[in-house]
Design a protein around this motif. Structure first.
Motif, PDB file in Angstrom:
ATOM      1  N   ALA A 217       0.832  -1.202   0.000  1.00  0.00           N
ATOM      2  CA  ALA A 217       0.000   0.000   0.000  1.00  0.00           C
ATOM      3  C   ALA A 217       0.863   1.247   0.000  1.00  0.00           C
ATOM      4  O   ALA A 217       1.926   1.295   0.635  1.00  0.00           O
ATOM      5  N   CYS A 218       0.410   2.266  -0.719  1.00  0.00           N
ATOM      6  CA  CYS A 218       1.007   3.589  -0.614  1.00  0.00           C
ATOM      7  C   CYS A 218       0.362   4.316   0.564  1.00  0.00           C
ATOM      8  O   CYS A 218      -0.841   4.168   0.817  1.00  0.00           O
ATOM      9  N   VAL A 219       1.164   5.106   1.276  1.00  0.00           N
ATOM     10  CA  VAL A 219       0.629   5.860   2.408  1.00  0.00           C
ATOM     11  C   VAL A 219      -0.336   6.913   1.895  1.00  0.00           C
ATOM     12  O   VAL A 219      -0.325   7.276   0.713  1.00  0.00           O
ATOM     13  N   PRO A 220      -1.214   7.436   2.754  1.00  0.00           N
ATOM     14  CA  PRO A 220      -2.145   8.484   2.331  1.00  0.00           C
ATOM     15  C   PRO A 220      -1.398   9.661   1.700  1.00  0.00           C
ATOM     16  O   PRO A 220      -0.362  10.094   2.202  1.00  0.00           O
ATOM     17  N   GLY A 221      -1.905  10.147   0.586  1.00  0.00           N
ATOM     18  CA  GLY A 221      -1.284  11.259  -0.108  1.00  0.00           C
ATOM     19  C   GLY A 221      -0.209  10.859  -1.094  1.00  0.00           C
ATOM     20  O   GLY A 221       0.331  11.711  -1.807  1.00  0.00           O
TER      21      GLY A 221
END
Length: 363
Positions: A217-221
């Motif tokens: 997963a990519c972090v938020p933003g």
């Protein structure tokens, strides 16, 4: 084993007598093999010798002419004129760069032999070929090159030594060219993503490990997903189960995914320090699931340049690149599978045991 053939006898493919094959030259220069054959027929830009009078074999001199042909056509010189100049060794006047408002703001001149205007520096020749194809917006050639390179050199080498340097060069060109080359970056990124997903899909029919999944997963933003796509493709090749959640995953969604799947590891990607979410990483590392007395936790891998600096907390690892990340995750999955086979806690319990062991070794 591959001894030179006598005159009149066909050479073995591994060591061609009269130079390299059309396919090999095409990959090196970043053009389609059909383009080279067309240039040969139409403009006489072909090899000086042919094996058995049929198969093209290109010498270093032939390739030098082709490189000049590629450079001139990429700069906008008509093919017929470029062919005459390449054969004669002359340099025709090149058309001005498009959308250049003045000499003061014009893009820097192309470096001799590069033919694509990208700041590639000292890289593999295949990068220059891929860069040429990207600048020409030549989708068929990019598609063919990327598939051929992965087949010849493997996923990790192609990613680290061809894909990443070319993507970085296109990105730098965009940043310094007043919003030019945006279309080049978008098209190249799409073809890289397509090539990576083909690897993942092609590996689905192989054997799969029995360990709990790995969450990506990519972090938020964070919108940069290509590195995670490369990791997902590498995991698929190894037969390791993975769940790819993509860009900008909300914290609540990631928390639910962790609790529902009991993963052996969670990989969080951050491209820049401004997007690195240390609180989220600590929360994921502290998340426990399972029945009382057999609670489990996961290992968190902090991937990407945004996580530079000390590891925020125990239970986290920071791999230095794709190759290292694949090695760490393979070890975690093997430990989890061993724990399950030995009668340890199923699902998340095995994952937590593997993750905790790896974390304690690193911390």
């Amino acid at each position: 084993m591959n001894e030179p053939a006598h005159p009149g006898e066909p050479a073995e493919p591994a060591e061609p007598v009269h130079g390299v094959t059309t396919g090999a030259v095409a990959r090196r220069l970043g053009v389609a093999p059909t383009t080279l054959r067309s240039w040969d027929r139409r403009y006489g830009i072909g090899p000086a010798a042919r094996e058995d009078g049929r198969h093209r074999r290109w010498t270093s001199g032939d390739i030098a002419v082709l490189q000049e042909m590629c450079r001139l056509t990429a700069s906008g010189v008509p093919p017929a004129e470029a062919a005459r100049a390449a054969r004669a060794g002359t340099v025709p006047a090149e058309p001005a760069e498009p959308a250049a408002p003045s000499a003061a703001t014009a893009a820097p001149a192309r470096q001799p032999g590069s033919g694509n205007g990208l700041p590639l520096g000292d890289v593999r020749q295949e990068c220059r070929g891929l860069g040429r194809a990207a600048v020409r917006l030549d989708s068929p050639t990019m598609d063919e090159m990327l598939g051929s390179l992965i087949g010849e050199y493997g996923l990790v080498t192609t990613w680290e030594e061809v894909m990443v340097p070319t993507l970085h060069a296109v990105g730098r060109k965009w940043e310094t060219s007043g919003d030019q080359y945006v279309e080049v970056e978008h098209l190249l990124s799409w073809h890289v993503s397509t090539a990576l997903r083909r690897v993942s899909i092609g590996a689905l029919s192989g054997p799969r490990a029995s360990a709990p999944p790995i969450l990506l997963a990519c972090v938020p933003g964070e919108q940069h997903t290509l590195p995670l796509e490369a990791l997902a493709a590498g995991l698929a090749e190894l037969g390791l189960p993975a769940r790819m959640f993509g860009a900008a995953v909300p914290p609540e969604a990631l928390d639910q995914a962790v609790r529902r799947t009991g993963p052996v590891a969670v990989v969080l990607w951050a491209q820049a320090r401004s997007t690195a979410h240390h609180a989220l990483a600590r929360h994921v590392a502290d998340t426990a699931w399972g029945v009382k007395g057999a609670r489990a936790r996961t290992t968190v891998l902090l991937a990407g340049p945004g996580w530079a600096g000390p590891v925020p907390a125990p239970g986290m690892l920071r791999p230095g690149g794709l190759r290292e990340a694949l090695g760490l995750l393979r070890g975690l999955c093997e430990a989890a599978s061993t724990a399950v086979g030995a009668g340890g806690a199923g699902g998340g319990g095995a994952a937590g045991g593997a993750g905790g062991g790896a974390a304690s070794q690193r911390s």
